[in-house]
Write an enzyme that holds these catalytic residues in place. Structure first.
Site, PDB file in Angstrom:
ATOM      1  N   ASP A  73      -0.935  -3.046   9.267  1.00 25.27           N
ATOM      2  CA  ASP A  73      -2.282  -2.505   9.126  1.00 25.27           C
ATOM      3  C   ASP A  73      -2.305  -1.202   8.341  1.00 25.27           C
ATOM      4  O   ASP A  73      -1.280  -0.531   8.162  1.00 25.27           O
ATOM      5  CB  ASP A  73      -2.938  -2.308  10.494  1.00 25.27           C
ATOM      6  CG  ASP A  73      -2.217  -1.279  11.362  1.00 25.27           C
ATOM      7  OD1 ASP A  73      -0.968  -1.310  11.400  1.00 25.27           O
ATOM      8  OD2 ASP A  73      -2.896  -0.454  12.000  1.00 25.27           O
ATOM      9  N   GLU A 128      -1.185  -0.442  14.371  1.00 25.91           N
ATOM     10  CA  GLU A 128      -0.437   0.791  14.633  1.00 25.91           C
ATOM     11  C   GLU A 128      -1.289   2.019  14.402  1.00 25.91           C
ATOM     12  O   GLU A 128      -1.062   3.067  15.025  1.00 25.91           O
ATOM     13  CB  GLU A 128       0.799   0.834  13.722  1.00 25.91           C
ATOM     14  CG  GLU A 128       1.776   1.971  14.012  1.00 25.91           C
ATOM     15  CD  GLU A 128       1.470   3.261  13.257  1.00 25.91           C
ATOM     16  OE1 GLU A 128       2.061   4.299  13.594  1.00 25.91           O
ATOM     17  OE2 GLU A 128       0.625   3.239  12.322  1.00 25.91           O
TER      18      GLU A 128
END
Length: 355
Positions: A73, A128
């Protein structure tokens, strides 16, 4: 992206392909699908998936297993997609540094090392960049800790090509005061809770943070006020105040020990823990870690932040941070990565895993 990821192309070109797949936190599905499909086509890997996290493993029966992990991400896009490669070999775009360059290195190694000198586990995980409750590595550790088992782990977070060992722990507390509300025109009838917070700030100003050496790395600590809340209106003496204090602590302390240290600093005040996360020891004395540091060829340093290496440490797996991106560029509109640095990271890791 309909043709899938090309794992045979140069690692810098692969980085650009990954960057051009939008994968803002909790929107990683398309990229996770592409990663899973590319890895599933490699006969030497076993591939598992949980949500938007993909894990691929060799099963060669080697004496050691190394985990290479990276998140898929990015933070929200800031008008910096699609990627752009300039004439100086700099690739610009959201996620270039944090951390699709590192993910590209992982994918190239997964495809190009069917018989490494150590068994390998490649972890590609989601979310994350947002609250810990959504973190894909946390979810894997809770649901499938066996998928993350290993003797040593490398988190491919951007470190500008340096080995950053372990990480700091972090906790936040509210240090609270109480008073008595009154009209500010008759302040002598009240007790000002904000004024009572002055000793809290004084203790913070006088506090001397520790510098702790572990495995030759020095972890500087920090104890700082990061937020003050109190007051009701411009003509009211406040009856409550809370100073939020963040303690970044060396990994020689547990979360409980760190909290007790903070309570000692603010003895006599109400101290309420709001959140915490453990640090991670660098583990550089482990043979695999020592070999890794030697292969990278630059002096290691302490990680002056919290990272997901702490999740590996909690599982008993020593871990370090290493990646080709510059961490100071993470989350910026000007995020970029030097393609030469990405190629160098791939070369050094390949050499370590084949020597």
């Amino acid at each position: 992206m309909g043709n899938g990821l090309d794992l045979e192309q140069d690692v810098a070109a692969l980085t650009a392909q990954l960057v051009d797949v939008r994968s803002v936190s909790r929107e990683e599905g398309e990229l996770a699908d592409l990663v899973e499909a590319a890895l599933a086509a490699l006969p030497h890997l076993r591939v598992d998936r949980d949500g938007h996290a993909v894990v691929a493993r060799t099963g060669l029966g080697r004496a050691e297993r190394v985990v290479l992990a990276g998140h898929l991400d990015t933070v929200p896009i800031a008008d910096n997609l699609p990627s752009r490669l300039d004439a100086d070999g700099v690739l610009w775009g959201c996620g270039t540094s944090d951390m699709k360059a590192g993910v590209a290195v992982q994918l190239k190694l997964a495809a190009g090392l069917p018989a490494p000198n150590r068994d390998l586990t490649f972890v590609f995980y989601d979310a994350e960049e947002i609250a810990a409750e959504f973190n894909g590595l946390k979810r894997l550790a809770d649901r499938h800790p066996d998928w993350l088992a290993g003797d040593f782990a490398v988190l491919m977070e951007p470190t500008d090509g340096r080995v950053d060992g372990g990480c700091q722990g972090t906790l936040r507390v509210q240090v609270r005061t109480t008073g008595r509300r009154a009209h500010s025109a008759r302040s002598w009838l009240g007790e000002n809770a904000i004024h009572k917070a002055a000793p809290i700030l004084a203790r913070l100003a006088a506090y001397e943070p520790r510098r702790v050496e572990i495995d030759g790395l020095v972890y500087p600590e920090g104890l700082n006020a990061v937020l003050i809340e109190g007051g009701h209106a411009g003509n009211v003496i406040p009856d409550s105040c809370a100073v939020t204090v963040n303690y970044r602590f060396a990994p020689d302390q547990s979360e409980d020990e760190a909290l007790e240290r903070v309570r000692g600093v603010f003895d006599g005040f109400e101290v309420v823990l709001t959140d915490s996360a453990p640090g991670a020891l660098p583990g550089l004395s482990q043979p695999a870690a020592a070999a890794f540091v030697e292969a990278i060829g630059t002096p290691p340093a302490a990680k002056e932040a919290w990272t997901d290496v702490a999740r590996f440490s909690a599982l008993g797996v020593p871990a370090v941070n290493y990646g080709p991106g510059d961490p100071t560029l993470a989350h910026t509109r000007e995020e970029h990565v030097r393609t030469a640095a990405v190629r160098e990271a791939e070369r050094k890791l390949r050499q370590w895993l084949t020597a």
